[in-house]
Design an enzyme around this catalytic site. Structure first.
Site, mmCIF file in Angstrom:
data_model
loop_
_atom_site.group_PDB
_atom_site.id
_atom_site.type_symbol
_atom_site.label_atom_id
_atom_site.label_comp_id
_atom_site.label_asym_id
_atom_site.label_seq_id
_atom_site.Cartn_x
_atom_site.Cartn_y
_atom_site.Cartn_z
ATOM 1 N N CYS A 142 -60.774 -17.208 10.041
ATOM 2 C CA CYS A 142 -59.538 -16.252 9.453
ATOM 3 C C CYS A 142 -59.767 -16.093 8.095
ATOM 4 O O CYS A 142 -60.570 -15.416 7.531
ATOM 5 C CB CYS A 142 -58.107 -17.094 9.820
ATOM 6 S SG CYS A 142 -57.025 -15.623 9.973
ATOM 7 N N LYS A 163 -48.628 -6.531 11.056
ATOM 8 C CA LYS A 163 -49.510 -7.764 11.405
ATOM 9 C C LYS A 163 -50.130 -7.657 12.819
ATOM 10 O O LYS A 163 -49.529 -7.064 13.860
ATOM 11 C CB LYS A 163 -48.551 -8.953 11.427
ATOM 12 C CG LYS A 163 -49.213 -10.556 11.696
ATOM 13 C CD LYS A 163 -48.458 -11.453 11.552
ATOM 14 C CE LYS A 163 -49.026 -12.799 11.708
ATOM 15 N NZ LYS A 163 -48.197 -13.980 11.470
ATOM 16 N N SER A 192 -54.235 -13.930 14.328
ATOM 17 C CA SER A 192 -52.695 -13.896 13.680
ATOM 18 C C SER A 192 -53.050 -13.598 12.086
ATOM 19 O O SER A 192 -53.313 -14.632 11.579
ATOM 20 C CB SER A 192 -51.891 -15.227 13.890
ATOM 21 O OG SER A 192 -50.955 -15.120 13.100
ATOM 22 N N HIS A 235 -58.408 -16.924 15.891
ATOM 23 C CA HIS A 235 -58.083 -18.401 16.048
ATOM 24 C C HIS A 235 -58.364 -18.955 17.568
ATOM 25 O O HIS A 235 -57.284 -19.248 17.987
ATOM 26 C CB HIS A 235 -56.639 -18.597 15.681
ATOM 27 C CG HIS A 235 -56.419 -18.542 14.063
ATOM 28 N ND1 HIS A 235 -56.780 -19.528 12.986
ATOM 29 C CD2 HIS A 235 -55.860 -17.388 13.482
ATOM 30 C CE1 HIS A 235 -56.282 -19.027 11.963
ATOM 31 N NE2 HIS A 235 -55.631 -17.902 12.169
ATOM 32 N N GLU A 237 -59.180 -21.782 18.073
ATOM 33 C CA GLU A 237 -58.744 -23.195 17.977
ATOM 34 C C GLU A 237 -57.045 -23.336 18.258
ATOM 35 O O GLU A 237 -56.615 -24.527 18.316
ATOM 36 C CB GLU A 237 -59.036 -23.838 16.809
ATOM 37 C CG GLU A 237 -57.839 -23.562 15.576
ATOM 38 C CD GLU A 237 -58.069 -22.236 14.866
ATOM 39 O OE1 GLU A 237 -57.496 -21.991 13.857
ATOM 40 O OE2 GLU A 237 -59.089 -21.484 15.394
ATOM 41 N N ARG A 249 -40.953 -18.752 13.519
ATOM 42 C CA ARG A 249 -40.786 -19.054 12.113
ATOM 43 C C ARG A 249 -40.648 -18.045 11.258
ATOM 44 O O ARG A 249 -39.614 -17.618 10.479
ATOM 45 C CB ARG A 249 -42.296 -19.738 11.497
ATOM 46 C CG ARG A 249 -42.329 -20.049 10.122
ATOM 47 C CD ARG A 249 -43.570 -20.089 9.744
ATOM 48 N NE ARG A 249 -44.360 -18.992 9.822
ATOM 49 C CZ ARG A 249 -45.828 -18.845 9.848
ATOM 50 N NH1 ARG A 249 -46.384 -19.767 9.967
ATOM 51 N NH2 ARG A 249 -46.186 -17.801 10.155
#
EC number: 2.3.1.31
Length: 302
Positions: A142, A163, A192, A235, A237, A249
């Protein structure tokens, strides 16, 4: 074969419950083999969560892997205890005389800043340059991928109108590349981020090749022609709930954020999202460790 991690690392208990094959230093010292030494520069705020995510994937190969954690000396993490950092992490000055078979440089939630504005940018440049002679292959994730592409190849990021968050379908562009061996022609992966890379700039660079791309989310996997640097903009992972946690969040912070795309069942944040990228995540990390690290690294560093 297992990954070797520090004896009291908190992630150990969680990974053992998942039946991930790990061992501590005591058991590893009794094995007469040449393990791989992997250095992880963890730039994420919640370092213990990132440790767990990466160790889960690194522990699913037939190769024994010794894990070493690296932190920045020029920036103190505010989301991880000082005890955890002191107990399990080293600084660059403590490792720079050593050689590593592989290295992972994680992302960081600072992509809206210019690279030169980042507190530890000068330190990161020193580390990136050090990898040229001291690491067989470095995997950048990223923001870490964007930083590597900017520093090594002069390719800058640009701001997206909103985003990029969700699970997107990607096409394999070179099925003969060892990094993608065993991949389906199309596969899902999480993204993300608020910034993007120019696919044209990547394709035009003579030392780079784009290996996987999404019509919606752009380039995902980029490799240097010699395989010494791997950049992944998403991502793989991530755990199943990571994007949901990020969404909650951001909503709590009052950020105008859309629901992650192709993620929640029926696009309903009240429903539990499934993990649809796990198999390709394991395959990606296994291929990197095997073909770009294990097969290329010297048995003894000179």
């Amino acid at each position: 074969m297992p990954i070797k991690i520090p004896l009291h690392l908190p992630a150990k208990e969680i990974l053992e419950k998942e039946n991930i094959f790990i061992m501590d230093e005591n058991r590893a010292s009794r094995q007469d083999i040449r393990p791989l030494n992997i250095l992880i520069l963890n730039l994420m705020p919640e370092k213990e969560k990132t440790e767990r995510q990466l160790l889960r994937l690194l522990g699913n190969t037939p190769i024994q892997v010794n894990i070493h954690f690296l932190k920045t000396a020029t920036y103190d993490s505010k989301n991880t205890s000082a005890y955890h950092l002191e107990e399990f992490y080293q600084t660059f000055n403590e490792v720079k005389t050593k050689k590593y078979d592989g290295m992972i440089i994680t992302g960081a939630p600072i992509e809206l800043m210019e690279f030169e504005e980042v507190d530890y940018w000068d330190e990161l440049i020193e580390i990136l340059d050090w990898t040229k002679e001291n690491v067989t292959s470095t995997l950048h994730i990223c923001w870490g991928a964007q930083a590597a592409l900017y520093h090594h190849y002069g390719i800058d990021k640009y701001l997206l109108p909103q985003k990029c968050s969700g699970i997107f379908t990607h096409r394999v562009l070179d099925e003969t590349d060892k990094l993608l061996r065993g991949f389906d022609d199309e596969f899902p992966a999480p993204h993300s981020r608020n910034t993007e890379l120019s696919i044209a700039a990547l394709n035009d660079h003579p030392d780079l090749k784009v290996l996987a791309v999404s019509d919606e989310a752009g380039p995902l996997i980029i490799s240097s022609k010699d395989g010494t640097r791997i950049m992944i903009t998403g991502h793989l992972e991530y755990e199943a709930t990571t994007l949901a946690e990020e969404y909650s969040r951001d909503k709590a912070r009052g950020i105008d954020i859309h629901v992650p795309e192709n993620y929640f069942p029926d696009n309903n944040p009240e429903k539990t999202p499934p993990n649809r990228w796990r198999s390709h995540a394991h395959l990606f990390f296994s291929n990197w460790l095997n073909y770009y690290v294990y097969q290329e690294t010297p048995f003894e560093w000179k």
